[in-house]
Enzyme design. Structure first.
Site, mmCIF file in Angstrom:
data_model
loop_
_atom_site.group_PDB
_atom_site.id
_atom_site.type_symbol
_atom_site.label_atom_id
_atom_site.label_comp_id
_atom_site.label_asym_id
_atom_site.label_seq_id
_atom_site.Cartn_x
_atom_site.Cartn_y
_atom_site.Cartn_z
ATOM 1 N N LYS A 26 39.805 49.318 50.738
ATOM 2 C CA LYS A 26 41.048 48.941 51.448
ATOM 3 C C LYS A 26 41.458 50.044 52.416
ATOM 4 O O LYS A 26 41.069 51.218 52.265
ATOM 5 C CB LYS A 26 42.201 48.675 50.465
ATOM 6 C CG LYS A 26 42.587 49.845 49.535
ATOM 7 C CD LYS A 26 43.599 50.835 50.084
ATOM 8 C CE LYS A 26 43.859 51.984 49.122
ATOM 9 N NZ LYS A 26 44.469 53.164 49.702
ATOM 10 N N ASP A 84 46.840 50.631 42.759
ATOM 11 C CA ASP A 84 46.181 49.823 43.801
ATOM 12 C C ASP A 84 45.302 48.720 43.222
ATOM 13 O O ASP A 84 44.791 47.886 43.974
ATOM 14 C CB ASP A 84 45.262 50.712 44.665
ATOM 15 C CG ASP A 84 46.045 51.659 45.562
ATOM 16 O OD1 ASP A 84 47.262 51.453 45.716
ATOM 17 O OD2 ASP A 84 45.426 52.591 46.102
HETATM 18 O O1 C5P Z 1 48.240 54.721 40.112
HETATM 19 P P1 C5P Z 1 47.206 55.732 40.398
HETATM 20 O O2 C5P Z 1 46.492 56.201 39.147
HETATM 21 O O3 C5P Z 1 46.240 55.335 41.469
HETATM 22 O O4 C5P Z 1 47.986 56.985 40.974
HETATM 23 C C1 C5P Z 1 47.425 58.268 41.038
HETATM 24 C C2 C5P Z 1 48.559 59.282 41.121
HETATM 25 O O5 C5P Z 1 49.229 59.155 42.381
HETATM 26 C C3 C5P Z 1 49.644 59.104 40.072
HETATM 27 O O6 C5P Z 1 49.349 59.846 38.928
HETATM 28 C C4 C5P Z 1 50.892 59.621 40.765
HETATM 29 O O7 C5P Z 1 50.968 61.021 40.630
HETATM 30 C C5 C5P Z 1 50.632 59.322 42.232
HETATM 31 N N1 C5P Z 1 51.325 58.091 42.671
HETATM 32 C C6 C5P Z 1 52.689 58.116 42.899
HETATM 33 N N2 C5P Z 1 53.340 56.985 43.313
HETATM 34 C C7 C5P Z 1 52.656 55.851 43.515
HETATM 35 C C8 C5P Z 1 51.250 55.790 43.310
HETATM 36 C C9 C5P Z 1 50.623 56.946 42.880
HETATM 37 O O8 C5P Z 1 53.350 59.159 42.729
HETATM 38 N N3 C5P Z 1 53.298 54.754 43.939
#
Ligand code: C5P
Length: 291
Positions: free
Chosen positions: A8, A133
């Site tokens: 993406k 995502d």
């Molecule tokens: O959700 P995901 O594991 O992909 O996110 C990785 C990191 O990115 C999370 O641990 C968080 O620190 C940060 N994040 C965030 N806000 C979001 C998505 C991700 O702070 N909306």
């Protein structure tokens, strides 16, 4: 069984606020592109095993594909196994959602392989618990608006197929670290998601180019200054607009059409380091298609 797991791009990513759980509240606009990993699944009565074409990637329990498999086993109580092979083509930790897309493909692939019959809504819920995502890749639409952590969304209808030049310099940026270190101006107004989404719906490439935005860009550039240099070259080479995807370091340049993107890419090749990942990409209209 073989599934494609497409990457993406974020055409728009605005941080709206910080949440008590440490995550950030977002407004984002996802585009599914035709750069994809490939997953093959072979059933096994008990053994769950992952192999990968790229030795740099962990095939242990920390891999999102195995996390997806474990989540489905826990949800349904099944003890079935599988041998999964991942052919990696999407650059790792590059802001392109490769790990999230592999995770979504594992959820839908194993749901079929193990005959679990989990409904779409439950599958999307599991996806959201595995990563912000991941749900987007199960919505099965080329474009979508994402809200919340990015895991809630709605499809965005448009007749457009975009053509972009994609450049990933050889730096891996941690999404977590970028979010934590970034300073956001929560009062910044322009451009708004409404304008960007409107431009996309109406098929106005020029307006869309003006509406590209990513609030993680300043922090990503601070850690990886080459991003700014790539962006300025893409502008110089004639892209309509340029933007960082996700937490970077991937940068894309929006082009008029595929031929224009190929022309720009010819120039990019002359200045790129051999270790960068370069590709001309277009919007992927087909979902995580089975082959
Ligand atoms: O959700 P995901 O594991 O992909 O996110 C990785 C990191 O990115 C999370 O641990 C968080 O620190 C940060 N994040 C965030 N806000 C979001 C998505 C991700 O702070 N909306």
């Amino acid at each position: 069984m073989r599934l494609w797991a497409p990457a993406k791009l974020n055409l728009y990513l605005r941080v709206v606020g910080k949440r008590p759980d440490g995550f950030h509240e977002l407004e984002t606009l996802f585009e599914r592109i035709d750069l994809a990993d490939e997953l093959t699944f072979k059933p096994h009565p008990t053994n769950l095993q992952l192999t990968c074409s790229d030795p740099a990637l962990s095939c242990g329990e920390d891999n999102l594909i195995l996390k997806a498999a474990r989540a489905l086993q826990e949800l349904t109580g099944t003890e079935q196994g599988a041998h999964i092979h991942l052919t990696k083509r999407i650059p790792i930790a590059a802001g392109l959602g490769g790990g999230s897309s592999d995770c979504a493909a594992a959820l839908s692939g194993l749901n079929k392989l193990w005959d679990l019959d989990i409904d779409q809504q439950t599958l999307v819920q599991v996806a959201g618990s595995l990563g912000s995502d991941v749900p987007f890749f199960l919505w099965d639409v080329p474009f979508a608006i994402g809200r919340g952590r990015g895991e809630q969304g709605e499809p965005l209808e448009t007749a457009l197929t975009l053509a972009q030049v994609l450049v990933t310099p050889d730096a891996q940026l941690s999404t977590k670290e970028i979010f934590q270190a970034a300073r956001f101006d929560l009062t910044a107004t322009a451009p708004s998601l409404k304008l960007t989404a409107h431009a996309l719906r109406n098929g106005s490439l020029r307006e869309l180019a003006l509406g590209l935005r990513n609030d993680l860009e300043p922090e990503a550039i601070r850690r990886c200054p080459i991003i700014a240099a790539v962006q300025s070259k893409l502008r110089e080479f004639g892209c309509l607009g340029v933007c960082l995807s996700g937490s970077g370091p991937s940068v894309f340049g929006l082009c008029k059409d595929l031929v224009h993107a190929q022309e720009v890419m010819t120039k990019v090749r002359l200045i790129a380091k051999p270790t960068w990942h370069l590709s001309v990409v277009t919007t992927e209209q087909m979902g995580a298609s089975q082959s």
